[in-house]
Motif scaffolding. Structure first.
Motif, mmCIF file in Angstrom:
data_model
loop_
_atom_site.group_PDB
_atom_site.id
_atom_site.type_symbol
_atom_site.label_atom_id
_atom_site.label_comp_id
_atom_site.label_asym_id
_atom_site.label_seq_id
_atom_site.Cartn_x
_atom_site.Cartn_y
_atom_site.Cartn_z
ATOM 1 N N SER A 55 -18.672 -60.679 -57.155
ATOM 2 C CA SER A 55 -17.230 -59.979 -57.945
ATOM 3 C C SER A 55 -15.870 -61.061 -58.313
ATOM 4 O O SER A 55 -14.748 -61.841 -57.504
ATOM 5 C CB SER A 55 -16.843 -59.432 -57.428
ATOM 6 O OG SER A 55 -16.954 -59.090 -56.457
ATOM 7 N N ALA A 56 -16.676 -62.458 -56.560
ATOM 8 C CA ALA A 56 -15.555 -63.428 -55.999
ATOM 9 C C ALA A 56 -15.512 -64.511 -57.252
ATOM 10 O O ALA A 56 -16.199 -64.715 -58.145
ATOM 11 C CB ALA A 56 -15.943 -63.795 -55.108
ATOM 12 N N LEU A 59 -9.841 -64.418 -51.971
ATOM 13 C CA LEU A 59 -11.281 -63.555 -51.167
ATOM 14 C C LEU A 59 -10.831 -63.500 -49.677
ATOM 15 O O LEU A 59 -11.145 -62.301 -49.534
ATOM 16 C CB LEU A 59 -12.694 -64.724 -51.320
ATOM 17 C CG LEU A 59 -13.768 -64.217 -50.307
ATOM 18 C CD1 LEU A 59 -13.969 -63.058 -50.947
ATOM 19 C CD2 LEU A 59 -14.410 -64.992 -50.367
ATOM 20 N N THR A 60 -9.940 -64.120 -49.089
ATOM 21 C CA THR A 60 -9.475 -63.967 -47.508
ATOM 22 C C THR A 60 -7.982 -62.990 -47.581
ATOM 23 O O THR A 60 -7.561 -63.084 -46.344
ATOM 24 C CB THR A 60 -9.691 -65.502 -46.987
ATOM 25 O OG1 THR A 60 -8.687 -66.431 -47.018
ATOM 26 C CG2 THR A 60 -11.091 -66.507 -47.193
ATOM 27 N N SER A 113 -13.153 -51.789 -43.792
ATOM 28 C CA SER A 113 -12.915 -52.816 -45.036
ATOM 29 C C SER A 113 -13.129 -54.150 -44.048
ATOM 30 O O SER A 113 -13.801 -53.941 -42.784
ATOM 31 C CB SER A 113 -11.916 -52.554 -45.183
ATOM 32 O OG SER A 113 -10.887 -52.514 -44.243
ATOM 33 N N LYS A 171 -12.185 -58.109 -42.965
ATOM 34 C CA LYS A 171 -11.572 -59.043 -43.626
ATOM 35 C C LYS A 171 -11.917 -60.919 -42.875
ATOM 36 O O LYS A 171 -11.777 -60.563 -41.695
ATOM 37 C CB LYS A 171 -10.108 -58.947 -43.224
ATOM 38 C CG LYS A 171 -8.617 -60.166 -43.002
ATOM 39 C CD LYS A 171 -8.582 -59.828 -44.170
ATOM 40 C CE LYS A 171 -6.585 -60.560 -44.572
ATOM 41 N NZ LYS A 171 -7.022 -62.188 -44.557
ATOM 42 N N HIS A 205 -11.569 -56.517 -48.100
ATOM 43 C CA HIS A 205 -13.179 -55.835 -48.534
ATOM 44 C C HIS A 205 -13.166 -54.135 -48.189
ATOM 45 O O HIS A 205 -13.755 -54.219 -47.291
ATOM 46 C CB HIS A 205 -13.824 -56.775 -48.881
ATOM 47 C CG HIS A 205 -12.806 -57.986 -49.457
ATOM 48 N ND1 HIS A 205 -13.151 -58.306 -51.224
ATOM 49 C CD2 HIS A 205 -12.812 -59.302 -49.017
ATOM 50 C CE1 HIS A 205 -12.145 -59.166 -50.965
ATOM 51 N NE2 HIS A 205 -12.323 -59.791 -49.975
ATOM 52 N N THR A 206 -13.364 -53.355 -48.951
ATOM 53 C CA THR A 206 -13.965 -52.071 -48.716
ATOM 54 C C THR A 206 -15.646 -52.681 -48.893
ATOM 55 O O THR A 206 -15.644 -53.058 -49.629
ATOM 56 C CB THR A 206 -13.046 -50.935 -49.651
ATOM 57 O OG1 THR A 206 -11.980 -51.353 -49.696
ATOM 58 C CG2 THR A 206 -13.712 -49.758 -49.147
ATOM 59 N N VAL A 207 -16.085 -51.612 -47.534
ATOM 60 C CA VAL A 207 -17.153 -51.408 -48.027
ATOM 61 C C VAL A 207 -17.845 -50.263 -46.963
ATOM 62 O O VAL A 207 -18.506 -50.024 -46.763
ATOM 63 C CB VAL A 207 -17.923 -53.088 -46.314
ATOM 64 C CG1 VAL A 207 -17.903 -53.869 -46.977
ATOM 65 C CG2 VAL A 207 -16.924 -52.803 -45.320
ATOM 66 N N ILE A 219 -18.750 -57.810 -52.743
ATOM 67 C CA ILE A 219 -18.235 -58.512 -52.575
ATOM 68 C C ILE A 219 -18.431 -60.445 -53.144
ATOM 69 O O ILE A 219 -17.638 -61.031 -53.683
ATOM 70 C CB ILE A 219 -17.375 -58.414 -51.114
ATOM 71 C CG1 ILE A 219 -17.367 -57.539 -51.095
ATOM 72 C CG2 ILE A 219 -16.681 -59.959 -50.916
ATOM 73 C CD1 ILE A 219 -17.177 -57.439 -49.565
ATOM 74 N N ARG A 220 -19.714 -61.117 -52.669
ATOM 75 C CA ARG A 220 -19.393 -62.463 -53.064
ATOM 76 C C ARG A 220 -19.947 -62.195 -54.965
ATOM 77 O O ARG A 220 -19.300 -63.221 -55.360
ATOM 78 C CB ARG A 220 -21.130 -62.557 -52.740
ATOM 79 C CG ARG A 220 -21.645 -63.995 -52.405
ATOM 80 C CD ARG A 220 -22.931 -64.363 -51.968
ATOM 81 N NE ARG A 220 -23.463 -63.717 -53.226
ATOM 82 C CZ ARG A 220 -25.059 -64.428 -53.871
ATOM 83 N NH1 ARG A 220 -24.168 -65.729 -54.011
ATOM 84 N NH2 ARG A 220 -26.006 -63.611 -54.702
#
Length: 879
Positions: free
Chosen positions: A81-82, A265-266, A283, A285, A270-272, A78-79
């Motif tokens: 790909s931001a 981002l917010t 996911s 948020k 985000h799927t985890v 996630i980080r």
């Protein structure tokens, strides 16, 4: 030399201005972000679950990576790909999972345990006794889990190293063993701001039941597999994830890009995890409170640029006029030579070529030197340099003398004529005045209709300059009226100074549009700067008092009823009141449902603390319980949502808005909130929430330092205690406010310099005719003081008129600025600062302007008296 020096100074200022604005923007951004706590600065997500567990073999697991590896990889993805620049601004994620509210069976009524699991937690600890915990092991059909906790937590839970406690005692026991005690390796580490209850336990003691202690202990991260969803263990599961933000990597140049990336981002989850893997976090948020702070810093920078552009527009116009005056001086000194060359056959092109060379010497060279100095100082002192656009003003200044001299060359080669004869040009003057007045009116109307756009708004910058031109034209039209009356009265007097001076001022006015414009703009800048500084200072003071809402504001922890009662008992404390944290509640307005934040208070205590000063409650408003609908005070934004509706309920409880508070309050920067008495808390929220803010009113003779020490003893050393004076000092010492204050004072100083130069140059231009008249007067027996008298009569009447007009105009300019420009980012308030005149500040700006202008003018007058009559008579040219 004067023109060259002026070009050098102006080019230096013009080149340094964009550098200073960039440095100021970076400093303001740094200052705002540096003051944030870790929880406000970092990008955070909370979930009421644990990360999903992969297939584990062996079980229970012994490796942290086996339990947390997939979750950590998802967070890192996630980080990375931001959007840029977030991958460099945000550090690798931290995660803490916990199960809270677990009764310790040896004493379940008064002792509870929160078990926390966090990969890498050990780097934040320093063991003082025992050792770090190992992975959970299977034992007796259940599990044996080792934990470590802080010394304070172990003491409150009465738990010694090596002892064990039970969270379950049947055929599947869950045994917890204290393997060690620790202290924070760095108590100021951001990590502890995200897990506040680890170092110090939570203690609930309201006097109505037994004192209850909840302590947090760290277990080995792999042991989380045995704690979550363990049958019969119960408790509340939750996981906090955060990306630490490195604010030093956020530059003003990419701040907008950072905001856009954070918003993206917010804005989505985000799927985890995968539903195929079973229960756990699917996911996350994220929330980024830092976004609002960056946006506020950007708004502050944009407002600063707008205000400064408006302030410098007037002096820029005057600088152009003064450059024209300076070039006229050069032409006057070169007139005999130019006329001689023209008489001997030199063409106009040849004369312009000669003047171009001189213009280059007094324009291009000083401009290059001034710009180079600004660039070097900016690079050495601040590591900043202007862009290509930042060098354009210096280039224009370099070419300005050349252009002016070339344009005025024909007039220098011609025979001088008397300007006081004839009426030619009166129609052109009327047309010019009408055009300028029309433009000023249109600009003013457009500014109020269209409004102010962020940053350097050309309309806002041009409007004060156009209005100052109108004031200048009115001054030139009005000041001859009283002068004519003085001339009429002086005809019957015995002295010649008044008659001759007033007659020459009317027939041959040496002071014209340029010096009057300089004085009108200069005085107006001084006056408007003083008023704007007064408005900012008063706005900061009002906002600071409203943010505190009492003598002291205490925050940074959760406060119990017992602690609040202890605060009230401290020597020097007259009253104290608690305000809960923000709890979400639903407003029903005529059938529509809107969300808001609720703050619970004790109405009587809050009124006793706040008094009639600014704060949470409007003056004279009470929200104490009554038989009518629940009284509540709402924020301005909430009042706009309710829009006067009589059908209002909060959390299903019928309510009535009895007051509206617009502006800052002690609970923070939220714009949509309600507050009501704790009597209704259970009915509205289902609980009476803990206080997160305590307000204190001191006795008149209380020693604040002693009271603060007692408060920290009761509430803990980590709490933050603020006063209105400290908040105001913090805001005023910030780079943004300091930058605006410096720009206002600098604009006043530059305007004074230009005004004095305009007067001095005007006196120099009129030195020839004045010297001729003075020489004739001296041959007739006039006293030596006649020279100074004539010079004063040349500049005195229009100067006095310009000062009066500039003062009136300067008092009106802030009305335009305050109406068009949002100065709230400077005050930290949601209410715009009011128009205020502080006599001390106004005396500083206006007095400084007049003192500097008077000093330089006096020097010019002193020089003008050193004229010898014979020399003046020999150089007379008949017109």
């Amino acid at each position: 030399m004067i023109v060259a020096a002026l070009v050098l100074v102006l080019s230096f200022i013009a080149t340094a201005a964009p550098i200073a604005m960039g440095v100021l923007g970076d400093a303001a951004l740094r200052d705002r972000l540096a003051g944030l706590s870790a929880t406000e600065r970092d990008v955070v997500a909370d979930s009421p679950s644990f990360p999903q567990l992969p297939a584990l073999d062996p079980y229970p697991p012994t490796e942290t990576g086996a339990v947390w590896g997939e979750f950590a990889a998802a967070l890192e993805d996630i980080r990375t790909s931001a959007d840029s620049p977030l991958p460099t601004v945000l550090g690798p994620a931290h995660a803490v999972a916990s199960v809270s509210g677990l009764p310790i069976l040896e004493d379940p009524a008064t002792k509870l345990l929160t078990m926390a699991f966090s990969p890498g937690y050990e780097s934040e600890l320093r063991m003082t006794e025992g050792e770090l915990p190992g992975p959970a092991v299977e034992e007796g059909g259940g599990y044996r889990v080792e934990v470590v906790m802080s010394a304070e937590t172990a003491r409150e839970l009465e738990w010694a190293v090596g002892e064990q406690r039970h969270l379950r005692e049947d055929d599947a026991p869950y045994v917890v063993v204290l393997s060690g005690v620790f202290e924070a390796a760095d108590p100021r580490s951001d990590f502890w701001q995200h897990v506040r209850s680890v170092i110090e336990p939570q203690i609930f003691d309201d006097g109505n039941r037994a004192r209850q202690v909840t302590g947090t202990a760290f277990a080995h991260p792999s042991s989380s597999a045995t704690a979550w969803m363990y049958d019969g263990l119960g408790g509340r599961a939750g996981t906090t994830v955060w990306y630490p933000a490195d604010v030093d990597r956020i530059e003003s140049d990419d701040a907008e890009q950072t905001v856009a990336a954070l918003n993206k981002l917010t804005s989505v989850g985000h799927t985890v995890g995968s539903s195929a893997q079973g229960a756990g976090i699917l996911s996350l948020k994220f929330d980024a409170e830092i976004t609002a702070e960056i946006e506020l810093a950007l708004a502050q920078a944009a407002t600063t640029a707008g205000v400064i552009a408006m302030l410098v527009a007037g002096p820029v116009g005057v600088a152009v006029a003064v450059l024209i005056l300076g070039c006229r001086l050069i032409l006057e000194s070169r007139r005999p030579g130019l006329r001689l060359l023209s008489a001997r056959g030199a063409s106009l092109g040849q004369l312009r070529g000669l003047l171009t060379v001189e213009g280059a010497l007094i324009g291009v060279v000083p401009a290059i030197v001034g710009a180079a100095l600004a660039v070097v100082i900016g690079a050495v002192a601040f590591g900043a340099a202007p862009g290509a656009a930042g060098l354009v003003p210096a280039l224009l200044l370099a070419l300005a003398p050349i252009a002016i001299l070339v344009v005025l060359a024909p007039s220098a080669a011609e025979r001088q004529v008397r300007t006081d004869l004839g009426r030619r040009g009166s129609r052109l003057r009327l047309i010019s005045e009408g055009v300028i007045t029309g433009f000023a009116g249109v600009a003013l109307v457009l500014l109020f209709v269209r409004g102010y756009s962020d940053g350097v708004d050309l309309l806002l910058a041009a409007t004060p300059l156009l209005l100052s031109l109108v004031a200048c034209l009115v001054t030139l039209r009005v000041y001859p009226l009283p002068l004519s009356a003085i001339l009429a009265r002086s005809r019957a007097s015995r002295g010649a100074d008044v008659f001759l001076g007033s007659a020459r001022a009317l027939r041959e006015p040496s002071i014209g549009l340029t010096p009057v414009l300089a004085l009108v703009v200069g005085v107006s800048v001084a006056v408007s700067s003083g008023i704007l500084l007064s408005a900012l200072q008063n706005g900061v003071a009002e906002a600071s008092r409203a943010q505190i809402g009492a003598d002291l504001r205490i925050a940074g922890a959760t406060f119990t009823r017992d602690e609040l009662e202890q605060v009230k008992a401290v020597d020097g404390v007259a009253a104290a009141a608690g305000i809960s944290g923000a709890d979400s509640v639903t407003l029903e307005i005529g059938g529509d449902r809107r969300g808001t934040s609720a703050f619970v208070v004790d109405a009587a205590d809050l009124r006793a603390v706040q008094g009639d000063g600014p704060g949470m409650l409007p003056p004279g408003v009470s929200i104490e319980p009554s038989d009518d609908p629940m009284p509540m005070v709402v924020a301005g934004a909430t009042a706009d949502i309710i829009d006067g509706s009589d059908e209002v309920s909060a959390g299903g409880v019928e309510a009535e808005v009895v007051g509206v508070t617009r502006g800052p309050v002690p609970t923070g920067a939220r714009e949509n909130w309600i507050t009501f008495d704790s009597f209704y808390a259970d009915e509205v929220l289902g609980l009476d929430p803990s206080d997160r803010t305590v307000l204190v009113r001191l006795e008149a003779d209380a020693e604040r330092d002693a009271v603060e020490q007692d408060l920290r003893t009761i509430l803990g050393t980590q709490v933050r205690i603020d006063t209105a004076a400290e908040i105001a000092a913090r805001i005023e010492s910030g780079p943004a406010v300091q930058g605006v204050r410096g720009a206002l004072l600098l604009a006043t100083g530059v305007a004074a310099m230009l005004s004095a130069l305009a007067i001095a140059m005007t006196l120099a231009l009129a030195a020839g005719p004045r010297a001729r008249v003075l020489a004739l007067l001296r041959t007739l027996g006039a006293p030596p003081r006649s020279g100074a008298s004539l010079a004063l009569w040349e500049i005195g009447p229009p100067t006095i008129a310009a000062v009066v007009a500039g003062t009136v105009f300067g008092a009106l300019v802030p009305l335009v600025v305050l109406a068009a420009v949002d100065l709230r980012p400077f005050t930290g308030s949601s209410v715009a600062p009011a128009y205020v005149i502080d006599p001390a500040i106004l005396a500083l700006t206006l007095g400084g302007f007049l003192a500097l202008a008077t000093l330089l003018t006096a020097i010019a007058l002193l020089v003008s008296r050193r004229i010898r009559a014979a020399g003046a008579l020999r150089t007379v040219e008949e017109g």
